[in-house]
Design a protein around this motif. Structure first.
Motif, mmCIF file in Angstrom:
data_model
loop_
_atom_site.group_PDB
_atom_site.id
_atom_site.type_symbol
_atom_site.label_atom_id
_atom_site.label_comp_id
_atom_site.label_asym_id
_atom_site.label_seq_id
_atom_site.Cartn_x
_atom_site.Cartn_y
_atom_site.Cartn_z
ATOM 1 N N LYS A 144 0.834 -1.204 0.000
ATOM 2 C CA LYS A 144 0.000 0.000 0.000
ATOM 3 C C LYS A 144 0.870 1.256 0.000
ATOM 4 N N HIS A 145 0.271 2.352 -0.452
ATOM 5 C CA HIS A 145 1.020 3.603 -0.548
ATOM 6 C C HIS A 145 1.603 4.010 0.788
ATOM 7 N N TRP A 146 0.845 3.837 1.867
ATOM 8 C CA TRP A 146 1.328 4.259 3.167
ATOM 9 C C TRP A 146 2.468 3.365 3.669
ATOM 10 N N GLN A 147 2.498 2.124 3.187
ATOM 11 C CA GLN A 147 3.609 1.246 3.557
ATOM 12 C C GLN A 147 4.896 1.680 2.863
ATOM 13 N N LEU A 148 4.810 2.037 1.572
ATOM 14 C CA LEU A 148 5.998 2.527 0.874
ATOM 15 C C LEU A 148 6.467 3.841 1.485
ATOM 16 N N ASP A 149 5.542 4.692 1.842
ATOM 17 C CA ASP A 149 5.888 5.953 2.495
ATOM 18 C C ASP A 149 6.605 5.693 3.820
ATOM 19 N N GLY A 150 6.081 4.732 4.589
ATOM 20 C CA GLY A 150 6.713 4.392 5.863
ATOM 21 C C GLY A 150 8.091 3.786 5.679
ATOM 22 N N LEU A 151 8.268 2.976 4.637
ATOM 23 C CA LEU A 151 9.585 2.389 4.371
ATOM 24 C C LEU A 151 10.599 3.460 3.981
ATOM 25 N N LEU B 24 4.708 -0.769 -10.673
ATOM 26 C CA LEU B 24 3.534 -0.223 -11.337
ATOM 27 C C LEU B 24 2.705 0.562 -10.326
ATOM 28 N N ILE B 25 2.064 1.612 -10.801
ATOM 29 C CA ILE B 25 0.998 2.276 -10.051
ATOM 30 C C ILE B 25 -0.294 1.951 -10.781
ATOM 31 N N SER B 26 -1.258 1.400 -10.063
ATOM 32 C CA SER B 26 -2.477 0.902 -10.702
ATOM 33 C C SER B 26 -3.679 1.777 -10.376
ATOM 34 N N GLY B 27 -4.762 1.544 -11.138
ATOM 35 C CA GLY B 27 -6.023 2.225 -10.882
ATOM 36 C C GLY B 27 -6.004 3.700 -11.194
ATOM 37 N N VAL B 28 -5.237 4.097 -12.196
ATOM 38 C CA VAL B 28 -5.158 5.518 -12.562
ATOM 39 C C VAL B 28 -6.256 5.834 -13.583
ATOM 40 N N PRO B 29 -7.183 6.746 -13.275
ATOM 41 C CA PRO B 29 -8.204 7.118 -14.253
ATOM 42 C C PRO B 29 -7.563 7.772 -15.477
ATOM 43 N N GLU B 30 -8.208 7.623 -16.610
ATOM 44 C CA GLU B 30 -7.656 8.190 -17.843
ATOM 45 C C GLU B 30 -7.409 9.690 -17.712
ATOM 46 N N THR B 31 -8.266 10.365 -16.975
ATOM 47 C CA THR B 31 -8.134 11.820 -16.817
ATOM 48 C C THR B 31 -6.908 12.215 -15.992
ATOM 49 N N ARG C 111 8.670 8.240 -1.384
ATOM 50 C CA ARG C 111 7.569 9.071 -0.875
ATOM 51 C C ARG C 111 6.755 9.661 -2.021
ATOM 52 N N GLY C 112 7.456 10.119 -3.049
ATOM 53 C CA GLY C 112 6.759 10.709 -4.172
ATOM 54 C C GLY C 112 5.852 9.715 -4.878
ATOM 55 N N LEU C 113 6.337 8.497 -5.089
ATOM 56 C CA LEU C 113 5.524 7.471 -5.744
ATOM 57 C C LEU C 113 4.340 7.075 -4.868
ATOM 58 N N ALA C 114 4.570 7.009 -3.553
ATOM 59 C CA ALA C 114 3.467 6.715 -2.635
ATOM 60 C C ALA C 114 2.377 7.776 -2.761
ATOM 61 N N GLY C 115 2.799 9.037 -2.867
ATOM 62 C CA GLY C 115 1.825 10.114 -3.001
ATOM 63 C C GLY C 115 1.061 10.049 -4.311
ATOM 64 N N ILE C 116 1.741 9.687 -5.403
ATOM 65 C CA ILE C 116 1.068 9.559 -6.703
ATOM 66 C C ILE C 116 0.046 8.428 -6.649
ATOM 67 N N ALA C 117 0.433 7.293 -6.043
ATOM 68 C CA ALA C 117 -0.499 6.167 -5.925
ATOM 69 C C ALA C 117 -1.714 6.544 -5.085
ATOM 70 N N ARG C 118 -1.493 7.327 -4.048
ATOM 71 C CA ARG C 118 -2.586 7.728 -3.159
ATOM 72 C C ARG C 118 -3.519 8.726 -3.836
ATOM 73 N N GLU C 119 -2.940 9.736 -4.514
ATOM 74 C CA GLU C 119 -3.730 10.829 -5.056
ATOM 75 C C GLU C 119 -4.295 10.544 -6.447
ATOM 76 N N GLY D 214 -4.007 7.157 -8.116
ATOM 77 C CA GLY D 214 -4.260 5.751 -8.393
ATOM 78 C C GLY D 214 -5.162 5.133 -7.362
ATOM 79 N N ASP D 215 -5.108 3.790 -7.276
ATOM 80 C CA ASP D 215 -5.941 3.085 -6.301
ATOM 81 C C ASP D 215 -5.233 2.856 -4.974
ATOM 82 N N GLY D 216 -4.018 3.393 -4.848
ATOM 83 C CA GLY D 216 -3.280 3.282 -3.591
ATOM 84 C C GLY D 216 -2.307 2.133 -3.536
ATOM 85 N N ASP D 217 -2.291 1.268 -4.578
ATOM 86 C CA ASP D 217 -1.396 0.114 -4.588
ATOM 87 C C ASP D 217 -0.097 0.436 -5.315
#
Length: 588
Positions: A124-131, A410-417, A387-395, A397-400
């Protein structure tokens, strides 16, 4: 007697068994007796396997003696003591602490490396941020993505070792069993659950096996390390055929004696560093039975794996000794049921994988959503990038965060927009979602800056090769270039289109040998599984980029068509002819 035993009978039998064990221990040397008595019942199978080798007059390996003297999990208080004194371990404890995921990296680094466990490579994004915080607080401020879709944090001081382990658990992650003679991180399809092509979402199965391992102490202390992978037949290859157990999702057609549908095909014995792929056993496993089947395979390995010769202790050598049929019969005995077998023609063709799908933007099965594959410089991430990738996944993507065996994520769940904004944010981190065919398939192990076994600085040399070739070779197909630092072949050089294994190269009149490589060509995986053949020996690291360029130039000049892969091109030439083509390319 009939029926169940009474409580009194059970106590009598338990006492009898205990007495027999005490009597057996009385007949072994005192040092062994003391050590054996410290183990609980979960270690009995390992001790019995050791006893069979010593009874036959063979000597246990040093690592087996260390395990027998004191189980690593029983030594955690001593790890705490060493941390309190800021002391690194002696040899025996250096081996033991790998059970906790800690590797003392001397002489390459006077520090620990900590390797995690991340089932299916998804966090999860918060786990990568914590690491990222932990990498700065207790490590060198960076992490490496490994070829098992995992993370390593380096440059950990002795005083910070326990704090690192415990803080990782605070994040809902762990490092237990990620080193030494244990079942390593469980890999799976990185696009599990979002892949339009997949037959199976592997996340559930990887997670189930992960927790099965964590909660059964008897599955630690194997004869040697053990790898398991689940391939859901998705777009991105998992390299399951390089694992001790490879579970491949397949569609079984009607008319072959079992209920048609989706199963796991069971493949066994992969270890490309020892020149073997996992072989199809003809067995298919119900999805729900994957964990218990893997458990049975591992327990046969525990009983029969070599405890005396570390070079012959992997599952491959048990299969070589017993043969597949006998091994499978023993597995059935462990399972208490027959394995299901089908002929090759019962399996429907599997979806083709895409060798570039781990890089760039790709549509998910969820309409209007995409995964974005990010290129990492030979797997390295700074804490700021984490941290930056965690933030992109959170804001966006789907947070994974989905790690791959190709040393990227990979960062998943990114809307086309949000795609353009996500790519811009990734670029701002000094990373990219675009790669040349060379860089997308560039793999390198840790190298001698962080591993005592490595004979060269593989990550730096991989970058040298990429920079040199990108400016000089116009590739229109994916190419895998793998650099590994030693015979352990963590970067799996034998399966690269071009594979380099480090060596020391004597240089006339120069004194000490210099860093270099033996260069192989024509390796492949999956349906194109082939071991690369040695093309050049003793190439200096400085000369390696030019040699790699010559191989690529020869391929482009002499392939039948753009559809012909490097694997196929190499296979239709003898090594001498290939070398002549490369030499000619160098002189043009």
């Amino acid at each position: 007697m009939s029926g169940d035993f009474t409580p009194d009978q059970k106590r009598y039998l338990e006492g009898l068994a205990s007495g027999l064990q005490v009597a057996r221990l009385a007949r072994v040397p005192p040092t062994t007796q003391t050590a054996t008595q410290t183990h609980d019942g979960t270690d009995v199978s390992h001790l019995a396997a050791q006893d069979r080798f010593t009874a036959a007059g063979r000597k246990l390996s040093d690592q087996e003696k260390i395990k027998r003297e004191q189980h690593p999990f029983d030594a955690y208080p001593r790890l705490n003591e060493q941390a309190a004194k800021n002391e690194f371990p002696k040899a025996a404890d250096n081996f033991r602490w790998r059970y906790f995921g800690l590797f003392y990296a001397a002489p390459a680094q006077d520090a620990y490396m900590c390797r995690l466990r991340i089932p299916n490579g998804i966090l999860k994004h918060w786990q990568l941020d914590g690491l990222a915080d932990l990498a700065e607080r207790h490590g060198g401020g960076y992490s490496h993505v490994t070829t098992r879709a995992n993370l390593q944090i380096r440059e950990i001081a002795a005083k910070d070792a326990v704090a690192m382990l415990e803080a990782i658990q605070d994040l809902g992650l762990c490092s237990r069993g990620s080193g030494a003679d244990n079942i390593r991180n469980v890999t799976g399809t990185p696009t599990a659950g979002i892949d339009p092509r997949e037959l199976v979402d592997t996340r559930r199965f990887a997670r189930e096996w992960h927790f099965h391992i964590l909660n059964d102490r008897s599955l630690y202390g194997l004869p040697r390390k053990f790898n398991v992978a689940f391939d859901g037949a998705g777009t991105i290859p998992v390299l399951e055929d390089t694992n001790d157990i490879g579970f491949q999702a397949v569609d079984v057609k009607p008319g072959f004696g079992i209920e048609p549908g989706i199963y796991f095909r069971l493949c066994l014995g992969g270890i490309t560093g020892h020149k073997d792929f996992a072989r199809d056993t003809g067995v298919v496993v119900k999805l729900a039975d994957a964990t218990k089947t893997a458990d049975a395979v591992v327990r046969v390995f525990i009983d029969h794996g070599d405890r005396t010769n570390r070079n012959k202790a992997r599952l491959k050598y048990v299969l070589d000794t017993l043969g597949f049929e006998k091994f499978l019969a023993m597995t059935e005995e462990r399972l208490g049921a027959k394995l299901k077998r089908v002929p090759a023609q019962a399996i429907a063709p599997r979806p083709e994988f895409d060798r570039m799908a781990h890089v760039g933007v790709h549509p998910q099965k969820q309409a209007g959503h995409f995964w974005i594959g990010i290129v990492l410089p030979v797997g390295k991430l700074t804490a700021a990038q984490m941290r930056g990738l965690a933030g992109i996944a959170r804001e966006m993507g789907d947070g994974d965060i989905r790690l791959t065996v190709w040393q990227n994520l990979l960062i998943s769940g990114v809307p086309e927009t949000q795609i353009a904004a996500a790519e811009s944010a990734i670029d701002a981190l000094g990373l990219t979602t675009k790669a040349t065919s060379i860089r997308a398939g560039l793999i390198a192990c840790t190298g001698n800056r962080g591993c005592r076994f490595s004979a060269s600085d593989t990550k730096r040399h991989a970058e040298d090769i990429a920079r040199w070739c990108e400016d000089r070779v116009s590739l229109d197909v994916p190419v895998n270039i793998h650099l590994t630092g030693c015979h352990h072949s963590c970067a799996q050089h034998y399966i690269g289109d071009i594979g380099l294994i480090a060596c020391k190269v004597p240089v006339p009149h120069e004194g000490e040998p210099v860093e270099g490589y033996h260069i192989h060509v024509g390796g492949g995986f999956g349906p194109h599984a082939t071991l690369g053949r040695e093309l050049y020996r003793d190439v200096t690291a400085d000369e390696a980029p030019r040699i790699v360029q010559s191989v690529l130039d020869a391929y482009l000049a002499h392939r039948f068509s753009p559809a012909e892969s490097v694997v196929t091109f190499a296979a239709r030439h003898e090594i001498g002819a290939l070398k002549a083509l490369c030499e000619a390319a160098r002189t043009e």
